[in-house]
Design a protein around this motif. Sequence first.
Motif, PDB file in Angstrom:
ATOM      1  N   GLY A  86       0.947  -1.073  -0.042  1.00 10.71           N
ATOM      2  CA  GLY A  86       0.120  -0.013  -0.037  1.00 10.71           C
ATOM      3  C   GLY A  86       0.736   1.097  -0.014  1.00 10.71           C
ATOM      4  N   VAL A  87       0.738   2.047  -0.981  1.00  9.86           N
ATOM      5  CA  VAL A  87       1.714   3.198  -1.215  1.00  9.86           C
ATOM      6  C   VAL A  87       0.805   4.551  -0.725  1.00  9.86           C
ATOM      7  CG1 VAL A  87       2.938   4.723  -2.562  1.00  9.86           C
ATOM      8  CG2 VAL A  87       2.618   2.228  -3.070  1.00  9.86           C
ATOM      9  N   ASP A  88       1.174   5.085   0.541  1.00 13.82           N
ATOM     10  CA  ASP A  88       0.587   6.069   1.086  1.00 13.82           C
ATOM     11  C   ASP A  88      -0.979   5.568   1.462  1.00 13.82           C
ATOM     12  OD1 ASP A  88       0.639   8.518   2.402  1.00 13.82           O
ATOM     13  OD2 ASP A  88       1.266   9.851   1.031  1.00 13.82           O
ATOM     14  N   ALA A  89      -1.685   6.670   1.149  1.00 14.03           N
ATOM     15  CA  ALA A  89      -3.411   6.683   1.346  1.00 14.03           C
ATOM     16  C   ALA A  89      -3.758   5.736   2.280  1.00 14.03           C
ATOM     17  CB  ALA A  89      -3.730   6.100  -0.043  1.00 14.03           C
ATOM     18  N   PRO A  90      -3.400   5.897   3.670  1.00 13.84           N
ATOM     19  CA  PRO A  90      -3.510   4.917   4.722  1.00 13.84           C
ATOM     20  C   PRO A  90      -4.853   4.710   4.860  1.00 13.84           C
ATOM     21  CG  PRO A  90      -2.630   7.085   5.579  1.00 13.84           C
ATOM     22  CD  PRO A  90      -2.602   7.193   4.119  1.00 13.84           C
ATOM     23  N   ASP A  91      -5.729   5.714   4.777  1.00 11.68           N
ATOM     24  CA  ASP A  91      -7.158   5.086   5.132  1.00 11.68           C
ATOM     25  C   ASP A  91      -7.789   4.299   4.471  1.00 11.68           C
ATOM     26  OD1 ASP A  91      -7.307   7.226   7.216  1.00 11.68           O
ATOM     27  OD2 ASP A  91      -7.793   8.947   5.985  1.00 11.68           O
ATOM     28  N   PHE A  92      -7.404   4.069   3.210  1.00  8.04           N
ATOM     29  CA  PHE A  92      -7.879   3.162   2.172  1.00  8.04           C
ATOM     30  C   PHE A  92      -6.967   1.918   2.472  1.00  8.04           C
ATOM     31  CE2 PHE A  92      -7.968   0.726  -1.520  1.00  8.04           C
ATOM     32  CZ  PHE A  92      -9.246   0.797  -1.975  1.00  8.04           C
ATOM     33  N   ASN A  93      -5.456   1.995   2.303  1.00  6.72           N
ATOM     34  CA  ASN A  93      -4.546   0.984   1.959  1.00  6.72           C
ATOM     35  C   ASN A  93      -4.495   0.149   3.551  1.00  6.72           C
ATOM     36  OD1 ASN A  93      -3.690   0.807  -0.516  1.00  6.72           O
ATOM     37  ND2 ASN A  93      -2.353   2.513  -0.245  1.00  6.72           N
ATOM     38  N   LEU A  94      -4.494   0.828   4.725  1.00  4.87           N
ATOM     39  CA  LEU A  94      -4.455   0.089   6.047  1.00  4.87           C
ATOM     40  C   LEU A  94      -5.490  -1.082   6.039  1.00  4.87           C
ATOM     41  CD1 LEU A  94      -2.829   2.892   8.401  1.00  4.87           C
ATOM     42  CD2 LEU A  94      -1.680   0.987   7.007  1.00  4.87           C
ATOM     43  N   PRO A  95      -6.596  -0.757   5.965  1.00  2.00           N
ATOM     44  CA  PRO A  95      -7.537  -1.773   5.923  1.00  2.00           C
ATOM     45  C   PRO A  95      -7.586  -2.836   5.092  1.00  2.00           C
ATOM     46  CG  PRO A  95      -8.809   0.407   6.431  1.00  2.00           C
ATOM     47  CD  PRO A  95      -7.355   0.512   5.879  1.00  2.00           C
ATOM     48  N   VAL A  96      -7.041  -2.618   4.083  1.00  3.97           N
ATOM     49  CA  VAL A  96      -6.855  -3.572   2.984  1.00  3.97           C
ATOM     50  C   VAL A  96      -5.553  -4.399   3.365  1.00  3.97           C
ATOM     51  CG1 VAL A  96      -6.010  -4.248   0.582  1.00  3.97           C
ATOM     52  CG2 VAL A  96      -7.869  -2.272   0.951  1.00  3.97           C
ATOM     53  N   GLU A  97      -4.626  -3.873   3.822  1.00  2.00           N
ATOM     54  CA  GLU A  97      -3.421  -4.626   4.164  1.00  2.00           C
ATOM     55  C   GLU A  97      -3.902  -5.321   5.398  1.00  2.00           C
ATOM     56  OE1 GLU A  97      -0.237  -1.424   5.231  1.00  2.00           O
ATOM     57  OE2 GLU A  97      -0.734  -0.730   3.271  1.00  2.00           O
ATOM     58  N   ARG A  98      -4.714  -5.033   6.269  1.00  2.00           N
ATOM     59  CA  ARG A  98      -4.830  -5.946   7.482  1.00  2.00           C
ATOM     60  C   ARG A  98      -5.904  -6.936   7.237  1.00  2.00           C
ATOM     61  NH1 ARG A  98      -7.562  -2.414   9.841  1.00  2.00           N
ATOM     62  NH2 ARG A  98      -9.643  -3.106   9.523  1.00  2.00           N
ATOM     63  N   LYS A  99      -6.976  -7.236   6.388  1.00  2.00           N
ATOM     64  CA  LYS A  99      -7.434  -7.886   5.789  1.00  2.00           C
ATOM     65  C   LYS A  99      -6.675  -9.118   5.091  1.00  2.00           C
ATOM     66  CE  LYS A  99     -11.782  -5.726   6.174  1.00  2.00           C
ATOM     67  NZ  LYS A  99     -13.065  -5.314   5.678  1.00  2.00           N
ATOM     68  N   LEU A 100      -5.902  -8.643   4.061  1.00  2.00           N
ATOM     69  CA  LEU A 100      -5.052  -9.443   3.517  1.00  2.00           C
ATOM     70  C   LEU A 100      -3.822 -10.237   4.356  1.00  2.00           C
ATOM     71  CD1 LEU A 100      -4.084  -6.956   0.325  1.00  2.00           C
ATOM     72  CD2 LEU A 100      -5.711  -9.390   0.400  1.00  2.00           C
ATOM     73  N   ARG A 101      -3.358  -9.480   5.220  1.00  2.00           N
ATOM     74  CA  ARG A 101      -2.606 -10.004   5.999  1.00  2.00           C
ATOM     75  C   ARG A 101      -3.102 -11.286   6.854  1.00  2.00           C
ATOM     76  NH1 ARG A 101       1.309  -7.221  10.943  1.00  2.00           N
ATOM     77  NH2 ARG A 101       2.245  -8.861  11.205  1.00  2.00           N
ATOM     78  N   ARG A 102      -4.514 -10.961   7.537  1.00  2.00           N
ATOM     79  CA  ARG A 102      -5.134 -12.003   7.935  1.00  2.00           C
ATOM     80  C   ARG A 102      -5.266 -13.569   7.194  1.00  2.00           C
ATOM     81  NH1 ARG A 102      -9.585  -8.288  10.817  1.00  2.00           N
ATOM     82  NH2 ARG A 102      -8.460  -7.554  12.642  1.00  2.00           N
ATOM     83  N   ALA A 103      -5.485 -13.061   5.938  1.00  2.00           N
ATOM     84  CA  ALA A 103      -5.617 -13.975   4.711  1.00  2.00           C
ATOM     85  C   ALA A 103      -4.567 -14.687   4.471  1.00  2.00           C
ATOM     86  CB  ALA A 103      -6.250 -13.458   3.446  1.00  2.00           C
ATOM     87  N   GLY A 104      -3.320 -14.212   5.037  1.00  2.00           N
ATOM     88  CA  GLY A 104      -1.962 -14.931   4.753  1.00  2.00           C
ATOM     89  C   GLY A 104      -1.085 -14.005   3.726  1.00  2.00           C
TER      90      GLY A 104
END
Length: 375
Positions: A86-104
Amino acid sequence: MVAGEASGDLLASHLIAAVRERVPDAEFVGIGGPRMQAAGLQSWWPAETLAVMGFVDVLKRLPELLRVRSGLLRRLKEAPPDLFIGVDAPDFNLPVERKLRRAGVRTMHYVSPSIWAWRGGRVHKIGRAAQHVLCLFPFEPEIYAKQGIAASFVGHPLADVFPLEDQRLKARELLQIDAEEQVLAILPGSRNGEVSRLAPIYVETIKRLAAERPALRFLVPLITRSTRDIFEKVLHEAGAGDLPIRLMFGHAHDAMAASDVVLVASGTATLEAALLKRPMVISYKVGKWTFKIVRAMGYLPWVGLPNILAREFLVPELLQDDATPEKLSAALGKWLDDAAARAALAGKFEQMHLSLRQNNADKAAAVVLAALGRA
């Protein structure tokens, strides 16, 4: 990779190019602008979809943003990538990163949110989302290390782009300004709201300085037609149309490089002025309650990036009620009258420039490839 703004698009495009130089068959998918696409990204949605600014704009676009995020997650879970950045844009990217990380899926965030300035509690949110953070400033990895979060300083891309040598004479030749003239660059911001708030104060500051220093010349770069219209309206209403002011469309870097001193609204332009080795006075003005809230949430005594990096007031910051024509003109006058102080500051800014110049794209690519086991 996902980037939603022009700055992120540029940053990510350099990273894509640096990775592909080492791994030519690497594939990039996600959301990105024209530069990322030119570097090799297959963009599933237009980057403009994420380019929202301000609370009201986000609310208006929220259903669309949620649809895009849901679609992105679905595609990435169906065909998991080796790494999500995720490049900057934390309000969009951090939730995406969190859910993907949980998915492995391995996750990385590029450009640390300014947890060192305000909303420090976000560090825990970042730690739950990203397994590694790529930082632009050298003091940031230590903050993450205290929370057990992996982070790497990769340098600032502007420090790679800006030359170390003084560009004053070159810029003056380009702008056809005499080498002996004393010049002040005025940067009132890039957004309509910023310029509307600061233009009246800056124009009165110009009037005071012009009365005290008839030979002084003023450069005012404005990035859009609307910001120029706002500034011209204020000039007209203040009866300042006959002052030696040169309004410019863009060319902010040329204006700063050609100047002796810079008056600048707080933001990235303060770092740009420092990289150009220019003394400056930093100012800003927001709504009364906004200022109180931001001040209450802040952790540092500085707002300007040069002062934050130096951990001291290298240059004056005149904010809110202190941003008056009287105080601004006095602070600028001190720089204009003290050549020795300007030279000493330029030396400190050169050291700052060297500390940030790390060959950003290559260093970031090395961290990415190490995470993938391709170092």
